[in-house]
Motif scaffolding. Structure first.
Motif, PDB file in Angstrom:
ATOM      1  N   VAL A 231       0.835  -1.203   0.000  1.00 23.46           N
ATOM      2  CA  VAL A 231       0.000   0.000   0.000  1.00 23.46           C
ATOM      3  C   VAL A 231       0.870   1.254   0.000  1.00 23.46           C
ATOM      4  CG1 VAL A 231      -1.707   1.336   1.289  1.00 23.46           C
ATOM      5  CG2 VAL A 231      -1.978  -1.139   1.048  1.00 23.46           C
ATOM      6  N   SER A 232       1.873   1.288   0.870  1.00 21.06           N
ATOM      7  CA  SER A 232       2.736   2.474   0.913  1.00 21.06           C
ATOM      8  C   SER A 232       3.581   2.582  -0.355  1.00 21.06           C
ATOM      9  CB  SER A 232       3.631   2.454   2.158  1.00 21.06           C
ATOM     10  OG  SER A 232       4.497   1.343   2.148  1.00 21.06           O
ATOM     11  N   GLY A 234       2.494   1.801  -3.344  1.00 20.95           N
ATOM     12  CA  GLY A 234       1.573   2.413  -4.295  1.00 20.95           C
ATOM     13  C   GLY A 234       1.389   3.901  -4.037  1.00 20.95           C
ATOM     14  N   GLU A 235       1.262   4.282  -2.767  1.00 24.22           N
ATOM     15  CA  GLU A 235       1.102   5.697  -2.418  1.00 24.22           C
ATOM     16  C   GLU A 235       2.312   6.515  -2.847  1.00 24.22           C
ATOM     17  OE1 GLU A 235      -1.622   4.800   1.580  1.00 24.22           O
ATOM     18  OE2 GLU A 235       0.549   5.071   1.729  1.00 24.22           O
ATOM     19  N   ARG A 238       2.554   6.971  -6.637  1.00 26.09           N
ATOM     20  CA  ARG A 238       1.641   8.007  -7.142  1.00 26.09           C
ATOM     21  C   ARG A 238       2.281   9.392  -7.072  1.00 26.09           C
ATOM     22  NH1 ARG A 238      -1.690  11.360  -4.511  1.00 26.09           N
ATOM     23  NH2 ARG A 238      -3.330  12.348  -5.774  1.00 26.09           N
ATOM     24  N   GLN A 270      -7.527  -2.979   0.436  1.00 23.08           N
ATOM     25  CA  GLN A 270      -6.623  -1.829   0.438  1.00 23.08           C
ATOM     26  C   GLN A 270      -5.765  -1.757  -0.815  1.00 23.08           C
ATOM     27  OE1 GLN A 270      -4.375  -1.281   4.093  1.00 23.08           O
ATOM     28  NE2 GLN A 270      -5.954   0.184   4.694  1.00 23.08           N
ATOM     29  N   THR A 271      -5.209  -2.876  -1.247  1.00 18.65           N
ATOM     30  CA  THR A 271      -4.391  -2.832  -2.460  1.00 18.65           C
ATOM     31  C   THR A 271      -5.255  -2.512  -3.676  1.00 18.65           C
ATOM     32  OG1 THR A 271      -4.579  -5.250  -2.614  1.00 18.65           O
ATOM     33  CG2 THR A 271      -2.565  -4.361  -1.637  1.00 18.65           C
ATOM     34  N   VAL A 274      -5.779   1.293  -3.593  1.00 19.17           N
ATOM     35  CA  VAL A 274      -4.585   2.004  -4.047  1.00 19.17           C
ATOM     36  C   VAL A 274      -4.435   1.857  -5.559  1.00 19.17           C
ATOM     37  CG1 VAL A 274      -2.073   2.118  -3.919  1.00 19.17           C
ATOM     38  CG2 VAL A 274      -3.400   1.814  -1.851  1.00 19.17           C
ATOM     39  N   THR A 277      -6.494   4.454  -7.231  1.00 15.40           N
ATOM     40  CA  THR A 277      -5.901   5.797  -7.219  1.00 15.40           C
ATOM     41  C   THR A 277      -4.777   5.918  -8.245  1.00 15.40           C
ATOM     42  OG1 THR A 277      -4.239   5.346  -5.492  1.00 15.40           O
ATOM     43  CG2 THR A 277      -6.441   6.004  -4.768  1.00 15.40           C
ATOM     44  N   LEU A 316      -6.354   4.641   3.285  1.00 16.08           N
ATOM     45  CA  LEU A 316      -5.541   5.290   2.274  1.00 16.08           C
ATOM     46  C   LEU A 316      -5.062   6.623   2.824  1.00 16.08           C
ATOM     47  CD1 LEU A 316      -7.416   4.512  -1.052  1.00 16.08           C
ATOM     48  CD2 LEU A 316      -5.663   3.202   0.120  1.00 16.08           C
TER      49      LEU A 316
END
Length: 430
Positions: A231-232, A234-235, A238, A270-271, A274, A277, A316
């Motif tokens: 998740v992090s 992916g963040e 972005r 969660q994935t 992400v 997004t 997120l």
């Protein structure tokens, strides 16, 4: 050119460039500047002489009487001559590494209450110095560190950028110290907090058009990958892609976003969120290159995934993955493609109040203002800008919003109240 004139001129040319759907790369190529130099000029960070101001004005169709007055030569001229790319990058690196004493003091101790309230104060001013000279900090218990990161995230989502700018130096320093003194699972968890803190730093720098966004985004992704937390990762991907887009590297940014999205499991809550997004950001990035088919296909894919997921996914860090968010991005994409008329139908069905944070609501009202401005409706544009002010007053301090306000201020059609609004929000020097 003094600081006030530089900011006024920067807002003016950015408004004209955006109105003509030109990139910083295109304007720079026409006027003999690099994209990063155009970015600094638009942010009021690079001073140029009156002759070069006229060069920009001629290319962008700005009337000479709208330019700041020809200035008295300053005692110390900063960046008045465009350098070759290699030399410019070297100078920039030296500036990043050495920093400024004033910026360092702001980063370490925070802005004074008077400065914090000023619409012209840059909340990201101390980021460059902070990123290369972290203040000393002791490691913290993970629970306390996580609470500090959560407060910083809340500041961002509430568009309290001055508070975020004050909090980031201490948060980054504490998260770094905690990760370096931890091992095993604790180190991974501290790494996630650190990566997300860098994401916040990148988000703040991007809003202010600071080159520090590159450093913060790169560190966010490197730290996230070291943590192994998808998740992090992916963040961080972005914000790095947004930085690439801002530098004229949109095709590479689209490839990065879609590649990362394909590595995330859409079936997991969660994935999958992400991933959505990333698809939305990729859609807008493709639109900035005029790739309509790719942009709309990515939007539709994000919409389908949101429909399948149905429920809002908590956790997120800065952006939501909801159908309302997809519609907001659709307006952004249509603006970028030069078809704002198609966005009106989307806007009429969009309930902005359903967005969960002031930052996201303000962003959507900003896109609505751009849509109405492109359609020549000054009254609707101003109404949307006032909604931005209601949701998140500090959003209006951003260079992009000051440029939009300045463009409306100097438009041929008179808009009642715009001058007072521009003075109140920093778009009109006082």
């Amino acid at each position: 050119m003094d600081v006030r004139s530089a900011r006024e001129f920067g807002a003016l040319i950015r408004g004209a460039r955006c109105a003509r759907r030109l990139t910083q790369t295109q304007v720079g190529a026409a006027c003999g500047y690099s994209p990063s130099a155009v970015s600094r000029i638009e942010a009021g960070l690079m001073h140029i002489d009156y002759a070069r101001m006229m060069q920009f004005a001629a290319f962008l169709g700005i009337a000479p009487d709208r330019l700041p007055s020809a200035p008295v030569p300053p005692r110390r001229v900063v960046d008045t001559v465009e350098r070759p790319a290699d030399e410019e990058d070297a100078v920039r690196r030296r500036e990043l590494l050495t920093g400024a004493l004033a910026a360092g003091a702001t980063a370490a101790f925070g802005a004074s209450p008077a400065n914090a309230a000023s619409p012209t104060v840059d909340p990201a001013a101390g980021l460059e110095d902070t990123l290369f000279h972290l203040p000393l900090a002791s490691p913290l218990r993970l629970e306390r560190l996580s609470r500090q990161a959560a407060r910083a995230r809340t500041d961002f989502r509430a568009a309290r950028y001055t508070a975020l700018g004050r909090a980031l130096p201490g948060l980054l320093a504490a998260a770094t110290a905690t990760r370096e003194t931890s091992a095993g699972r604790a180190r991974e968890q501290a790494g996630v907090v650190l990566a997300r803190s860098y994401v916040l730093a990148a988000e703040l720098a991007l809003k202010q058009h600071h080159d520090a966004a590159w450093v913060a985004a790169d560190r966010a992704l490197a730290t996230a990958r070291a943590s192994g937390h998808p998740v992090s990762i992916g963040e961080a991907t972005r914000v790095l892609a947004i930085t690439m887009r801002r530098s004229g590297r949109s095709p590479a940014a689209v490839r990065l976003l879609t590649r990362e999205a394909s590595d995330l499991d859409a079936a997991q809550a969660q994935t999958g969120a992400v991933r959505t997004t990333l698809l939305l950001t990729a859609a807008y990035t493709a639109a900035t290159e005029g790739d309509r088919a790719t942009a709309l296909n990515l939007l539709d894919e994000a919409a389908e995934e949101t429909d399948r997921r149905r429920a809002t996914v908590p956790g997120l860090f800065t952006v939501d993955a909801t159908q309302t968010q997809v519609d907001g991005y659709r307006i952004t994409v249509l603006n970028a493609l030069g078809t704002p008329d198609e966005g009106v139908k989307v806007f009429t069905r969009l309930n902005v109040d359903r967005m969960s944070t002031p930052e996201r609501r303000a962003r959507t009202w900003t896109d609505a203002a751009r849509m109405w401005r492109a359609l020549g409706d000054s009254q609707q544009t101003f109404a949307a800008l006032r909604r931005v002010e209601q949701e998140a007053p500090q959003e209006l301090r951003r260079p992009a919003l000051r440029a939009l306000t300045s463009d409306l201020l100097y438009a041929p059609a008179r808009v009642p109240g715009i001058r007072e609004f521009a003075a109140r929000t920093g778009a009109l020097p006082v």
